[in-house]
Design a protein around this motif. Sequence first.
Motif, PDB file in Angstrom:
ATOM      1  N   GLU A   6     -31.077   0.693 -47.568  1.00  0.00           N
ATOM      2  CA  GLU A   6     -31.540   2.176 -47.512  1.00  0.00           C
ATOM      3  C   GLU A   6     -32.718   2.271 -46.577  1.00  0.00           C
ATOM      4  O   GLU A   6     -33.187   0.986 -45.858  1.00  0.00           O
ATOM      5  N   LEU A   7     -33.115   3.373 -46.083  1.00  0.00           N
ATOM      6  CA  LEU A   7     -34.014   3.444 -45.105  1.00  0.00           C
ATOM      7  C   LEU A   7     -35.504   2.765 -45.374  1.00  0.00           C
ATOM      8  O   LEU A   7     -35.720   2.701 -46.794  1.00  0.00           O
ATOM      9  N   GLU A   8     -36.146   2.305 -44.618  1.00  0.00           N
ATOM     10  CA  GLU A   8     -37.646   2.022 -44.919  1.00  0.00           C
ATOM     11  C   GLU A   8     -38.692   3.051 -45.098  1.00  0.00           C
ATOM     12  O   GLU A   8     -38.778   4.165 -44.314  1.00  0.00           O
ATOM     13  N   GLU A   9     -39.344   2.725 -46.038  1.00  0.00           N
ATOM     14  CA  GLU A   9     -40.208   3.945 -46.548  1.00  0.00           C
ATOM     15  C   GLU A   9     -41.437   3.818 -45.800  1.00  0.00           C
ATOM     16  O   GLU A   9     -42.096   2.829 -45.316  1.00  0.00           O
ATOM     17  N   THR A  10     -42.205   4.953 -45.690  1.00  0.00           N
ATOM     18  CA  THR A  10     -43.509   5.069 -44.894  1.00  0.00           C
ATOM     19  C   THR A  10     -44.377   4.176 -45.331  1.00  0.00           C
ATOM     20  O   THR A  10     -44.658   4.479 -46.866  1.00  0.00           O
ATOM     21  N   GLY A  11     -45.435   3.711 -44.736  1.00  0.00           N
ATOM     22  CA  GLY A  11     -46.480   2.850 -45.116  1.00  0.00           C
ATOM     23  C   GLY A  11     -46.146   1.479 -45.660  1.00  0.00           C
ATOM     24  O   GLY A  11     -46.892   0.599 -46.135  1.00  0.00           O
ATOM     25  N   THR A  12     -44.739   1.055 -45.690  1.00  0.00           N
ATOM     26  CA  THR A  12     -44.264  -0.482 -45.951  1.00  0.00           C
ATOM     27  C   THR A  12     -44.333  -1.288 -44.729  1.00  0.00           C
ATOM     28  O   THR A  12     -44.323  -0.722 -43.381  1.00  0.00           O
ATOM     29  N   ALA A  13     -43.852  -2.316 -44.746  1.00  0.00           N
ATOM     30  CA  ALA A  13     -43.741  -3.412 -43.466  1.00  0.00           C
ATOM     31  C   ALA A  13     -42.882  -4.200 -43.832  1.00  0.00           C
ATOM     32  O   ALA A  13     -42.634  -4.745 -44.844  1.00  0.00           O
ATOM     33  N   LYS A  14     -42.133  -4.703 -42.803  1.00  0.00           N
ATOM     34  CA  LYS A  14     -41.179  -5.997 -42.679  1.00  0.00           C
ATOM     35  C   LYS A  14     -41.413  -6.988 -41.446  1.00  0.00           C
ATOM     36  O   LYS A  14     -42.167  -6.424 -40.602  1.00  0.00           O
ATOM     37  N   ILE A  15     -41.147  -8.205 -41.383  1.00  0.00           N
ATOM     38  CA  ILE A  15     -41.503  -9.161 -40.494  1.00  0.00           C
ATOM     39  C   ILE A  15     -40.279  -9.783 -40.067  1.00  0.00           C
ATOM     40  O   ILE A  15     -39.253 -10.079 -40.779  1.00  0.00           O
ATOM     41  N   THR A  16     -40.267  -9.822 -38.717  1.00  0.00           N
ATOM     42  CA  THR A  16     -39.016 -10.792 -38.051  1.00  0.00           C
ATOM     43  C   THR A  16     -39.571 -11.566 -37.066  1.00  0.00           C
ATOM     44  O   THR A  16     -41.102 -11.829 -36.777  1.00  0.00           O
ATOM     45  N   ARG A  17     -38.677 -12.434 -36.479  1.00  0.00           N
ATOM     46  CA  ARG A  17     -39.173 -13.399 -35.541  1.00  0.00           C
ATOM     47  C   ARG A  17     -39.499 -12.481 -34.205  1.00  0.00           C
ATOM     48  O   ARG A  17     -39.064 -11.460 -34.172  1.00  0.00           O
ATOM     49  N   ALA A  18     -40.129 -13.018 -33.120  1.00  0.00           N
ATOM     50  CA  ALA A  18     -40.551 -12.399 -31.839  1.00  0.00           C
ATOM     51  C   ALA A  18     -39.619 -12.743 -30.755  1.00  0.00           C
ATOM     52  O   ALA A  18     -39.932 -12.252 -29.468  1.00  0.00           O
ATOM     53  N   TYR A  19     -38.847 -13.774 -30.755  1.00  0.00           N
ATOM     54  CA  TYR A  19     -38.155 -14.109 -29.488  1.00  0.00           C
ATOM     55  C   TYR A  19     -38.922 -14.358 -28.328  1.00  0.00           C
ATOM     56  O   TYR A  19     -39.680 -15.232 -28.205  1.00  0.00           O
TER      57      TYR A  19
ATOM     58  N   ALA B 183     -38.978  -8.427 -26.493  1.00  0.00           N
ATOM     59  CA  ALA B 183     -38.461  -9.362 -27.283  1.00  0.00           C
ATOM     60  C   ALA B 183     -36.920  -9.758 -27.062  1.00  0.00           C
ATOM     61  O   ALA B 183     -36.553 -10.989 -27.188  1.00  0.00           O
ATOM     62  N   GLY B 184     -36.070  -8.734 -26.595  1.00  0.00           N
ATOM     63  CA  GLY B 184     -34.729  -9.007 -26.361  1.00  0.00           C
ATOM     64  C   GLY B 184     -33.949  -8.619 -27.590  1.00  0.00           C
ATOM     65  O   GLY B 184     -34.517  -8.203 -28.693  1.00  0.00           O
ATOM     66  N   PRO B 185     -32.630  -8.399 -27.660  1.00  0.00           N
ATOM     67  CA  PRO B 185     -31.678  -7.896 -28.489  1.00  0.00           C
ATOM     68  C   PRO B 185     -31.621  -8.807 -29.838  1.00  0.00           C
ATOM     69  O   PRO B 185     -31.032  -8.171 -30.712  1.00  0.00           O
ATOM     70  N   GLN B 186     -31.937  -9.825 -29.856  1.00  0.00           N
ATOM     71  CA  GLN B 186     -32.156 -10.463 -30.962  1.00  0.00           C
ATOM     72  C   GLN B 186     -33.190 -10.017 -32.087  1.00  0.00           C
ATOM     73  O   GLN B 186     -32.765 -10.089 -33.386  1.00  0.00           O
ATOM     74  N   LEU B 187     -34.039  -9.383 -31.560  1.00  0.00           N
ATOM     75  CA  LEU B 187     -34.877  -8.688 -32.416  1.00  0.00           C
ATOM     76  C   LEU B 187     -34.219  -7.623 -33.187  1.00  0.00           C
ATOM     77  O   LEU B 187     -34.459  -7.348 -34.435  1.00  0.00           O
ATOM     78  N   ARG B 188     -33.425  -6.911 -32.428  1.00  0.00           N
ATOM     79  CA  ARG B 188     -32.629  -5.821 -33.249  1.00  0.00           C
ATOM     80  C   ARG B 188     -31.736  -6.388 -34.201  1.00  0.00           C
ATOM     81  O   ARG B 188     -31.320  -5.658 -35.223  1.00  0.00           O
ATOM     82  N   ASP B 189     -31.279  -7.517 -34.120  1.00  0.00           N
ATOM     83  CA  ASP B 189     -30.180  -8.222 -34.556  1.00  0.00           C
ATOM     84  C   ASP B 189     -30.999  -8.655 -35.941  1.00  0.00           C
ATOM     85  O   ASP B 189     -30.335  -8.448 -37.341  1.00  0.00           O
ATOM     86  N   ASP B 190     -32.164  -8.984 -35.956  1.00  0.00           N
ATOM     87  CA  ASP B 190     -33.029  -9.449 -37.175  1.00  0.00           C
ATOM     88  C   ASP B 190     -33.134  -8.223 -37.977  1.00  0.00           C
ATOM     89  O   ASP B 190     -32.872  -8.234 -39.149  1.00  0.00           O
TER      90      ASP B 190
ATOM     91  N   HIS C 202     -45.450 -14.733 -32.019  1.00  0.00           N
ATOM     92  CA  HIS C 202     -44.491 -15.767 -33.031  1.00  0.00           C
ATOM     93  C   HIS C 202     -43.581 -14.652 -34.034  1.00  0.00           C
ATOM     94  O   HIS C 202     -42.599 -15.022 -34.209  1.00  0.00           O
ATOM     95  N   PHE C 203     -44.322 -13.556 -34.400  1.00  0.00           N
ATOM     96  CA  PHE C 203     -43.758 -12.709 -35.390  1.00  0.00           C
ATOM     97  C   PHE C 203     -44.002 -11.340 -34.901  1.00  0.00           C
ATOM     98  O   PHE C 203     -44.946 -11.123 -34.232  1.00  0.00           O
ATOM     99  N   VAL C 204     -43.315 -10.348 -35.283  1.00  0.00           N
ATOM    100  CA  VAL C 204     -43.327  -8.941 -35.040  1.00  0.00           C
ATOM    101  C   VAL C 204     -43.362  -8.218 -36.608  1.00  0.00           C
ATOM    102  O   VAL C 204     -42.502  -8.644 -37.763  1.00  0.00           O
ATOM    103  N   LEU C 205     -44.517  -7.628 -36.989  1.00  0.00           N
ATOM    104  CA  LEU C 205     -44.543  -6.643 -37.996  1.00  0.00           C
ATOM    105  C   LEU C 205     -43.981  -5.372 -37.772  1.00  0.00           C
ATOM    106  O   LEU C 205     -44.695  -4.653 -36.958  1.00  0.00           O
TER     107      LEU C 205
END
Length: 263
Positions: free
Chosen positions: A143-156, A126-133, A161-164
């Motif tokens: 705080e740290l992400e909890e187990t079993g949850t999810a976040k979404i970003t662009r995929a660059y 994806a490239g370094p933009q993904l880490r930036d997002d 189109h997206f990364v979950l």
Amino acid sequence: MSKLLQEPDAPKDIIMPKDFPGKRNLVKALLNIREPKLTDPILSEEIDCLLQSELIEKQIVDVEKLETIASIFPKNPYIQSEKLVLWQGDITRLNADAIVNAANSQMLGCFQPLHACIDNAIHSAAGPQLRDDCEKIMSIQGELEETGTAKITRAYNLPAHFVLHTVGPIVPQGTGLTSKQRDELAACYTSCLDLASQLEHINSIAFCAISTGVFGFPKTEAAYIAVNTVNQWLAENPNSFEKIIFNVFSTEDYNEYSRVFSV
């Protein structure tokens, strides 16, 4: 590469490889260990060009042309099998609307240079933009992400189109599987589907085999949980998504899912 080596926190006394594969691995390793930060526009453009050219070389896989479980395993017991796909290969080649990354609780990607985990593979493609997002999300969250949850970003630079990003349960080697760990793994799939369903442009999702790598979740039970959780979610939400892909990398993993569909 010279721009990466000139950054203030870049490693010193790097021995420059003479061959192209060595130089390419060095670039990848430098990006693996690079902290999230504003990237020089020229450097960002050069990285994008490199990743896009590599994507062309490895070829994008059109998920619309993949055979469904209903076709490959016509006697399978799953009522949503017309929407389900089992595919073996590199998830960073799939043009699904969203792909799922098995992240850790820091949610910033893997910082181990050239580590062969799915988290590293997705961030590297994806490239370094993904880490930036991801860093922006985690900074706001605080705080740290909890187990079993999810976040979404662009995929660059990915064809998706997206990364979950979801954090699966860790099963230490030599310990028995608990009902809590089973529920947490199921929650990873449910959380990704719940989140993706909120975006009208996501009609296809490719799941990796969450937690079955270094996190140690037994592969047989992980495949069963993945398929049954997704099938049940689709049955309860019949107007959501057109295709869900179970992506596996090894033949061993493919066989585990095949056994689930052949029951």
